[in-house]
Design a protein around this motif. Structure first.
Motif, PDB file in Angstrom:
ATOM      1  N   SER A  66      16.277  33.900  88.618  1.00 31.62           N
ATOM      2  CA  SER A  66      16.647  32.792  89.499  1.00 31.62           C
ATOM      3  C   SER A  66      15.821  31.546  89.175  1.00 31.62           C
ATOM      4  CB  SER A  66      16.528  33.179  90.975  1.00 31.62           C
ATOM      5  OG  SER A  66      15.191  33.417  91.330  1.00 31.62           O
ATOM      6  N   GLU A  69      17.394  30.020  86.094  1.00 29.03           N
ATOM      7  CA  GLU A  69      18.658  29.367  86.453  1.00 29.03           C
ATOM      8  C   GLU A  69      18.397  28.025  87.140  1.00 29.03           C
ATOM      9  OE1 GLU A  69      20.525  32.385  88.822  1.00 29.03           O
ATOM     10  OE2 GLU A  69      21.421  33.366  87.059  1.00 29.03           O
ATOM     11  N   LYS A  70      17.417  27.991  88.036  1.00 28.09           N
ATOM     12  CA  LYS A  70      17.066  26.748  88.733  1.00 28.09           C
ATOM     13  C   LYS A  70      16.561  25.707  87.732  1.00 28.09           C
ATOM     14  CE  LYS A  70      14.242  24.958  92.472  1.00 28.09           C
ATOM     15  NZ  LYS A  70      12.918  24.470  92.260  1.00 28.09           N
ATOM     16  N   TYR A  72      17.201  25.526  84.572  1.00 26.44           N
ATOM     17  CA  TYR A  72      18.332  25.084  83.752  1.00 26.44           C
ATOM     18  C   TYR A  72      19.197  24.085  84.511  1.00 26.44           C
ATOM     19  CZ  TYR A  72      22.914  25.014  81.614  1.00 26.44           C
ATOM     20  OH  TYR A  72      24.110  24.584  81.093  1.00 26.44           O
ATOM     21  N   ARG A  73      19.483  24.361  85.781  1.00 29.74           N
ATOM     22  CA  ARG A  73      20.288  23.425  86.578  1.00 29.74           C
ATOM     23  C   ARG A  73      19.623  22.054  86.638  1.00 29.74           C
ATOM     24  NH1 ARG A  73      20.871  27.859  89.880  1.00 29.74           N
ATOM     25  NH2 ARG A  73      19.351  27.057  91.365  1.00 29.74           N
ATOM     26  N   GLU A  74      18.303  22.036  86.746  1.00 30.19           N
ATOM     27  CA  GLU A  74      17.581  20.773  86.827  1.00 30.19           C
ATOM     28  C   GLU A  74      17.561  20.055  85.476  1.00 30.19           C
ATOM     29  OE1 GLU A  74      13.790  21.982  88.377  1.00 30.19           O
ATOM     30  OE2 GLU A  74      14.596  22.259  90.404  1.00 30.19           O
ATOM     31  N   SER A  77      21.674  19.588  83.646  1.00 32.85           N
ATOM     32  CA  SER A  77      22.770  19.099  84.483  1.00 32.85           C
ATOM     33  C   SER A  77      23.489  17.893  83.898  1.00 32.85           C
ATOM     34  CB  SER A  77      22.239  18.758  85.881  1.00 32.85           C
ATOM     35  OG  SER A  77      21.246  17.751  85.789  1.00 32.85           O
ATOM     36  N   ALA A  84      23.158  20.017  77.436  1.00 35.32           N
ATOM     37  CA  ALA A  84      23.089  21.178  78.331  1.00 35.32           C
ATOM     38  C   ALA A  84      22.885  22.466  77.530  1.00 35.32           C
ATOM     39  CB  ALA A  84      24.347  21.264  79.186  1.00 35.32           C
ATOM     40  N   GLU A 133      27.655  30.881  79.919  1.00 35.36           N
ATOM     41  CA  GLU A 133      27.390  29.444  80.050  1.00 35.36           C
ATOM     42  C   GLU A 133      27.460  28.758  78.688  1.00 35.36           C
ATOM     43  OE1 GLU A 133      26.276  25.712  81.848  1.00 35.36           O
ATOM     44  OE2 GLU A 133      27.478  27.465  82.370  1.00 35.36           O
TER      45      GLU A 133
END
Length: 196
Positions: A66, A69-70, A72-74, A77, A84, A133
Motif C-alpha cells: 500500500s 501504491e501511494k 506511485y500515485r503521488e 500521476s 508514469a 498498470e
C-alpha cells in the motif's frame, strides 16, 4: 482530558520496527520480543494491534504494497504515460539507505513466499497489479492491446532484475535507473516510431 491516541500511527510504528527486524534477521527471526525492543514498546502493545506473529508479518507485507501504491500515485500521476511508466518501474530501485532496507525486506518476503502460501498469493497479486498498470500505460502510449501485456511483462522483469542487481551491488542505482529509463524510451519510441 485523556490523551488522544493515533492508532494508525502506532500500528505503522510497529510495522516499521518489524521491517527493521526482518532486515536484520529475516522473516524467520521475527518475534514479538524483537519487534517490541526495536519499537521501544511492550510486547502487550504489539499484541493489542496484532493478534499473532503471522498477522504482524502479513500486515507488514500489506503495508509495503500500500505504501508503494501511494508513492506511485503521488509520483506517477502525470498524464504522460511515459513518465508514469518510469515512476512505476524505477520506484523499486534502491537509491538510498532507507530504500535499500525496504528492498531487502521485500526480498525477504519473496524468499518466504516459497513456503508460505498466503505470502506467495499476496505477492503474486501485487506483481499482477504492477504488470497490469504497465500494460495500461503502454496501451495509453499507443501499443496495441495484443502486444501490451508481453511488453509490460518484459519491462517489469527488467525492473525487477535491475533492482536485484543494485541490492547485491552488481550495478549502481544510477546505472539501473538509466537502464530502465532507456528501455522505456526504446519501447515507447518503437510504438510511436521514435517520435517521443
Amino acid at each position: 482530558m485523556p490523551k488522544l491516541v493515533d492508532h494508525a500511527e502506532r500500528r505503522r510504528e510497529i510495522v516499521w520496527a518489524l521491517w527493521a527486524v526482518i532486515h536484520e534477521r529475516g522473516i524467520d527471526g521475527v518475534t514479538f520480543q524483537a519487534v517490541a525492543v526495536e519499537a521501544g514498546v511492550s510486547i502487550g502493545r504489539i499484541q493489542h494491534y496484532f493478534e499473532s506473529k503471522q498477522h504482524l508479518i502479513r500486515s507488514g507485507a500489506q503495508e509495503m504494497v500500500s505504501g508503494a501504491e501511494k508513492n506511485y500515485r503521488e509520483r506517477g500521476s502525470s498524464g504522460d504515460p511515459r513518465s508514469a511508466l518510469a515512476a512505476l518501474l524505477i520506484q523499486p530501485v534502491p537509491t538510498d539507505a532507507p530504500s535499500r532496507v525496504g528492498v531487502s525486506v521485500w526480498y525477504a518476503y519473496l524468499a518466504k513466499a516459497t513456503n508460505d502460501p498466503w505470502i506467495r498469493s499476496f505477492l503474486a497479486e501485487a506483481s499482477r497489479g504492477t504488470v497490469g498498470e504497465a500494460d495500461r500505460l503502454l496501451r495509453r502510449a499507443g501499443l496495441s492491446e495484443a502486444d501490451a501485456h508481453d511488453e509490460a511483462m518484459r519491462l517489469v522483469a527488467l525492473s525487477n532484475g535491475a533492482t536485484q542487481s543494485v541490492l547485491v551491488a552488481g550495478m549502481d542505482a544510477d546505472g539501473a535507473v538509466d537502464l530502465v529509463t532507456r528501455e522505456i524510451d526504446r519501447t515507447i519510441g518503437d510504438i510511436t516510431g521514435g517520435s517521443e
